[in-house]
Design a protein around this motif. Structure first.
Motif, PDB file in Angstrom:
ATOM      1  N   ASP A 116       0.823  -0.902   0.059  1.00 53.89           N
ATOM      2  CA  ASP A 116      -0.581   0.403   0.096  1.00 53.89           C
ATOM      3  C   ASP A 116       0.837   1.329   0.613  1.00 53.89           C
ATOM      4  OD1 ASP A 116      -2.382  -1.380  -0.154  1.00 53.89           O
ATOM      5  OD2 ASP A 116      -2.477  -1.392   2.700  1.00 53.89           O
ATOM      6  N   HIS A 117       2.725   1.344  -0.032  1.00 55.75           N
ATOM      7  CA  HIS A 117       2.921   2.560   0.107  1.00 55.75           C
ATOM      8  C   HIS A 117       3.177   2.815  -1.407  1.00 55.75           C
ATOM      9  CE1 HIS A 117       6.956   4.683  -0.610  1.00 55.75           C
ATOM     10  NE2 HIS A 117       6.646   4.162   0.889  1.00 55.75           N
ATOM     11  N   PRO A 118       2.210   4.309  -1.293  1.00 58.02           N
ATOM     12  CA  PRO A 118       2.424   5.249  -2.520  1.00 58.02           C
ATOM     13  C   PRO A 118       2.960   5.170  -3.723  1.00 58.02           C
ATOM     14  CG  PRO A 118       1.387   6.732  -0.315  1.00 58.02           C
ATOM     15  CD  PRO A 118       2.514   4.920   0.131  1.00 58.02           C
ATOM     16  N   LEU A 119       4.396   4.858  -3.253  1.00 59.62           N
ATOM     17  CA  LEU A 119       4.930   5.296  -4.683  1.00 59.62           C
ATOM     18  C   LEU A 119       5.329   3.904  -5.467  1.00 59.62           C
ATOM     19  CD1 LEU A 119       6.712   6.295  -6.180  1.00 59.62           C
ATOM     20  CD2 LEU A 119       8.916   5.866  -4.649  1.00 59.62           C
ATOM     21  N   TYR A 120       5.229   3.213  -4.216  1.00 60.37           N
ATOM     22  CA  TYR A 120       5.002   1.465  -4.738  1.00 60.37           C
ATOM     23  C   TYR A 120       4.427   1.274  -5.619  1.00 60.37           C
ATOM     24  CZ  TYR A 120       5.293  -3.401  -5.151  1.00 60.37           C
ATOM     25  OH  TYR A 120       5.357  -4.994  -5.172  1.00 60.37           O
ATOM     26  N   ARG A 121       2.981   1.400  -4.682  1.00 60.84           N
ATOM     27  CA  ARG A 121       1.521   1.364  -5.653  1.00 60.84           C
ATOM     28  C   ARG A 121       1.754   1.886  -7.322  1.00 60.84           C
ATOM     29  NH1 ARG A 121      -1.601   3.131  -1.965  1.00 60.84           N
ATOM     30  NH2 ARG A 121      -2.135   4.438  -2.833  1.00 60.84           N
ATOM     31  N   SER A 122       2.227   3.826  -7.144  1.00 59.78           N
ATOM     32  CA  SER A 122       2.137   3.785  -8.643  1.00 59.78           C
ATOM     33  C   SER A 122       3.767   3.846  -9.456  1.00 59.78           C
ATOM     34  CB  SER A 122       3.107   5.557  -7.900  1.00 59.78           C
ATOM     35  OG  SER A 122       3.532   6.622  -9.040  1.00 59.78           O
ATOM     36  N   LEU A 123       4.132   3.185  -8.995  1.00 61.01           N
ATOM     37  CA  LEU A 123       5.926   2.108 -10.053  1.00 61.01           C
ATOM     38  C   LEU A 123       5.081   0.918 -10.466  1.00 61.01           C
ATOM     39  CD1 LEU A 123       8.229   2.977  -7.968  1.00 61.01           C
ATOM     40  CD2 LEU A 123       8.137   3.616 -10.668  1.00 61.01           C
ATOM     41  N   MET A 124       4.004   0.207  -9.459  1.00 61.55           N
ATOM     42  CA  MET A 124       3.553  -1.089 -10.066  1.00 61.55           C
ATOM     43  C   MET A 124       2.625  -0.935 -10.626  1.00 61.55           C
ATOM     44  SD  MET A 124       6.077  -3.670  -8.846  1.00 61.55           S
ATOM     45  CE  MET A 124       5.589  -4.843  -9.863  1.00 61.55           C
ATOM     46  N   ASN A 125       1.231   0.354 -10.776  1.00 68.84           N
ATOM     47  CA  ASN A 125       0.696   0.011 -11.531  1.00 68.84           C
ATOM     48  C   ASN A 125       0.688   0.758 -13.087  1.00 68.84           C
ATOM     49  OD1 ASN A 125      -1.203  -0.318  -9.829  1.00 68.84           O
ATOM     50  ND2 ASN A 125      -1.846   1.424  -8.919  1.00 68.84           N
ATOM     51  N   CYS A 155       4.389  -2.824 -17.430  1.00 70.03           N
ATOM     52  CA  CYS A 155       5.362  -3.441 -17.116  1.00 70.03           C
ATOM     53  C   CYS A 155       5.460  -3.507 -19.171  1.00 70.03           C
ATOM     54  CB  CYS A 155       5.219  -5.121 -16.892  1.00 70.03           C
ATOM     55  SG  CYS A 155       6.639  -5.922 -16.782  1.00 70.03           S
ATOM     56  N   PRO A 156       7.094  -3.500 -19.215  1.00 73.41           N
ATOM     57  CA  PRO A 156       7.568  -3.729 -20.976  1.00 73.41           C
ATOM     58  C   PRO A 156       7.716  -4.937 -21.054  1.00 73.41           C
ATOM     59  CG  PRO A 156       8.719  -1.939 -19.394  1.00 73.41           C
ATOM     60  CD  PRO A 156       7.608  -2.122 -18.458  1.00 73.41           C
ATOM     61  N   PRO A 157       7.002  -5.280 -22.048  1.00 75.82           N
ATOM     62  CA  PRO A 157       7.378  -6.628 -22.581  1.00 75.82           C
ATOM     63  C   PRO A 157       8.902  -7.303 -22.370  1.00 75.82           C
ATOM     64  CG  PRO A 157       6.733  -5.114 -24.710  1.00 75.82           C
ATOM     65  CD  PRO A 157       7.419  -4.375 -23.228  1.00 75.82           C
ATOM     66  N   GLY A 158       8.674  -8.472 -22.379  1.00 73.55           N
ATOM     67  CA  GLY A 158       9.925  -9.267 -21.556  1.00 73.55           C
ATOM     68  C   GLY A 158      10.884  -8.847 -20.226  1.00 73.55           C
ATOM     69  N   ILE A 159       9.803  -8.007 -18.916  1.00 68.30           N
ATOM     70  CA  ILE A 159      10.794  -7.933 -18.046  1.00 68.30           C
ATOM     71  C   ILE A 159       9.653  -8.215 -16.844  1.00 68.30           C
ATOM     72  CG2 ILE A 159      10.387  -5.818 -15.885  1.00 68.30           C
ATOM     73  CD1 ILE A 159      12.913  -5.781 -18.620  1.00 68.30           C
ATOM     74  N   ASP A 160      10.590  -8.941 -16.321  1.00 69.83           N
ATOM     75  CA  ASP A 160       9.942  -9.571 -14.701  1.00 69.83           C
ATOM     76  C   ASP A 160       9.590  -8.704 -13.504  1.00 69.83           C
ATOM     77  OD1 ASP A 160      10.037 -11.605 -12.683  1.00 69.83           O
ATOM     78  OD2 ASP A 160      11.736 -13.300 -13.623  1.00 69.83           O
ATOM     79  N   ALA A 161       7.782  -9.616 -13.161  1.00 68.77           N
ATOM     80  CA  ALA A 161       7.486  -8.665 -12.177  1.00 68.77           C
ATOM     81  C   ALA A 161       8.639  -8.792 -11.260  1.00 68.77           C
ATOM     82  CB  ALA A 161       6.508  -9.530 -12.261  1.00 68.77           C
ATOM     83  N   ARG A 162       9.071  -9.702 -11.085  1.00 70.37           N
ATOM     84  CA  ARG A 162       9.886 -10.073  -9.746  1.00 70.37           C
ATOM     85  C   ARG A 162      10.919  -8.515  -9.624  1.00 70.37           C
ATOM     86  NH1 ARG A 162      11.835 -15.957  -9.928  1.00 70.37           N
ATOM     87  NH2 ARG A 162      12.176 -15.307 -11.854  1.00 70.37           N
ATOM     88  N   ASP A 163      11.685  -8.669 -10.920  1.00 76.48           N
ATOM     89  CA  ASP A 163      12.024  -7.390 -11.062  1.00 76.48           C
ATOM     90  C   ASP A 163      11.864  -6.069 -10.274  1.00 76.48           C
ATOM     91  OD1 ASP A 163      14.812  -9.328 -10.975  1.00 76.48           O
ATOM     92  OD2 ASP A 163      14.469  -8.749 -13.678  1.00 76.48           O
ATOM     93  N   ARG A 164      10.480  -5.719 -11.395  1.00 75.59           N
ATOM     94  CA  ARG A 164      10.012  -4.662 -10.649  1.00 75.59           C
ATOM     95  C   ARG A 164       9.649  -4.718  -9.515  1.00 75.59           C
ATOM     96  NH1 ARG A 164       6.359  -1.950 -14.311  1.00 75.59           N
ATOM     97  NH2 ARG A 164       4.821  -2.398 -13.371  1.00 75.59           N
ATOM     98  N   HIS A 165       9.595  -5.125  -8.636  1.00 69.15           N
ATOM     99  CA  HIS A 165       9.028  -5.642  -7.846  1.00 69.15           C
ATOM    100  C   HIS A 165      10.434  -4.842  -6.326  1.00 69.15           C
ATOM    101  CE1 HIS A 165       7.844  -6.703  -3.587  1.00 69.15           C
ATOM    102  NE2 HIS A 165       9.414  -7.329  -3.426  1.00 69.15           N
ATOM    103  N   LEU A 166      11.266  -5.703  -7.009  1.00 71.22           N
ATOM    104  CA  LEU A 166      12.909  -5.723  -6.350  1.00 71.22           C
ATOM    105  C   LEU A 166      13.067  -3.675  -6.594  1.00 71.22           C
ATOM    106  CD1 LEU A 166      15.577  -6.272  -4.973  1.00 71.22           C
ATOM    107  CD2 LEU A 166      15.924  -6.379  -7.400  1.00 71.22           C
ATOM    108  N   PHE A 167      12.865  -3.499  -7.398  1.00 70.24           N
ATOM    109  CA  PHE A 167      13.654  -1.491  -7.643  1.00 70.24           C
ATOM    110  C   PHE A 167      12.355  -1.005  -6.913  1.00 70.24           C
ATOM    111  CE2 PHE A 167      16.899  -3.951  -9.894  1.00 70.24           C
ATOM    112  CZ  PHE A 167      17.831  -3.783 -10.341  1.00 70.24           C
ATOM    113  N   ALA A 168      11.130  -1.651  -7.020  1.00 71.01           N
ATOM    114  CA  ALA A 168      10.380  -0.156  -7.017  1.00 71.01           C
ATOM    115  C   ALA A 168      10.195  -0.339  -5.537  1.00 71.01           C
ATOM    116  CB  ALA A 168       8.940  -0.981  -7.538  1.00 71.01           C
ATOM    117  N   CYS A 169      10.833  -1.367  -4.528  1.00 73.65           N
ATOM    118  CA  CYS A 169      10.679  -1.321  -3.478  1.00 73.65           C
ATOM    119  C   CYS A 169      11.858  -0.339  -2.990  1.00 73.65           C
ATOM    120  CB  CYS A 169      11.629  -2.577  -2.928  1.00 73.65           C
ATOM    121  SG  CYS A 169       9.601  -3.161  -2.799  1.00 73.65           S
TER     122      CYS A 169
END
Length: 337
Positions: free
Chosen positions: A148-157, A160-174
């Motif tokens: 529920d962190h506002p910036l985390y939600r903003s980034l993860m929403n 997702c570019p093609p070929g990008i692992d959602a886990r990498d998005r989570h890691l660098f969003a955090c």
């Protein structure tokens, strides 16, 4: 900087008063209790006392280099003191002689003082031996970022570019969440070069600018510790040289981030903004597989990294013959589940 300073290394290697002492007037033993450090014997002091003065002493310590250094320092401070003066010695005296201890290692000074005082109690009460249990403070930490962190939600929403692992998005969003919360220069907080934040935003979140990050910046900041630069060469050597170019670039960023966030006190996964400890291991396994393979026993990551650094520099401050026998086992190896 490395948790083991040169002063602590010197005291940890000082074994002049290590060992046992026959015909001691007092023996004090301290074991570590609680979930943090197990229940094994951690330190033992032997005292010879004449005319209310400590004329000789020895100690045994079963633990890490910080515990070894703290017991050596306590022995140095207590020798030839009156029993009253020795009882007045506290953790501040030991930390001053050692030039300070990391916050999560303050209990090592408590351990040395408790063992010394137990030996003094044994001598005063003429009981031969006194045993005590020291329960270090619980250093469990709450995650700094959640879904529920506002910036985390903003980034993860964002798309997702093609070929990008959602886990990498989570890691660098955090990581971006904790970096932006600390400084107006998030790249510096993460140990990354100029341009890396823009690259991450575009690569992982399809975002070509980051002016909007200012909306998430708080009014007050805490100064961030400098990068643990001595760890960086070891970590960069773990970056794969083959495979997907984007993954290799992210791996390089992760290596730098770990060196930067390892300089913070407390758990590394918390300093990186992750939701839980296993996410750090998963990220390292995915992006830095050789590093994950090297830590085959599942040691806590920060302690594993500093252990590698210590051994590369020719020192081995953990003197237990096997990890399972060490009083610090539970500090290095998280409990299952």
């Amino acid at each position: 900087m490395s948790e083991y300073t040169e002063t602590i290394r010197r005291w940890a290697a000082d074994t002049r008063r290590a060992g046992t002492l026959a015909e001691a007037q007092g023996v004090g033993e301290v074991g570590l209790g609680g979930d943090e450090a197990g229940s094994r014997l951690a330190a033992r002091f032997f005292l010879r006392i004449q005319d209310d003065r400590i004329t000789d002493l020895r100690y045994q310590v079963f633990g890490c280099g910080f515990s070894m250094a703290a017991c050596a320092a306590a022995a140095e401070l207590a020798l030839l003191r009156s029993t009253t003066q020795a009882r007045d010695l506290g953790t501040d005296d030991i930390e001053t002689l050692l030039g300070g201890l990391p916050p999560e290692r303050g209990y090592c000074a408590e351990l040395a003082v408790a063992a010394l005082h137990a030996a003094l109690d044994a001598a005063r009460e003429h009981v031969g031996r006194v045993e005590k249990t020291l329960k270090p403070e619980d250093h469990q930490e709450e995650p700094r970022v959640d879904p529920d962190h506002p910036l985390y939600r903003s980034l993860m929403n964002r798309p997702c570019p093609p070929g990008i692992d959602a886990r990498d998005r989570h890691l660098f969003a955090c990581l971006l969440c904790v970096a932006v919360a600390e400084t107006r220069q998030p790249a510096a907080a993460l140990g990354l070069p100029d341009g890396a934040i823009a690259d991450l935003l575009q690569t992982l979140f399809a975002c070509k600018d980051f002016d909007w990050l200012a909306d998430h910046v708080p009014q007050a900041f805490q100064p961030a510790p400098r990068m643990a630069e001595e760890l960086l060469p070891f970590l960069l050597a773990q970056v794969p040289t083959e495979g997907d170019a984007v993954q290799r670039r992210l791996a390089g960023y992760l290596a730098r981030v770990i060196a930067a966030r390892a300089a913070h006190p407390g758990h590394l996964w918390v300093a990186m903004g992750l939701f839980e400890r296993p996410q750090l291991t998963a990220a390292i396994t995915r992006l830095l597989p050789s590093l994950a393979a090297a830590n085959h026993q599942g040691m806590r990551w920060k302690r594993f990294l500093y252990k590698q650094l210590c051994e590369q520099q020719g020192g081995r401050l953990c003197k237990a013959p096997a990890c399972g026998l060490c009083s610090d086992y539970a500090l290095c190896f998280p409990s299952p589940g």
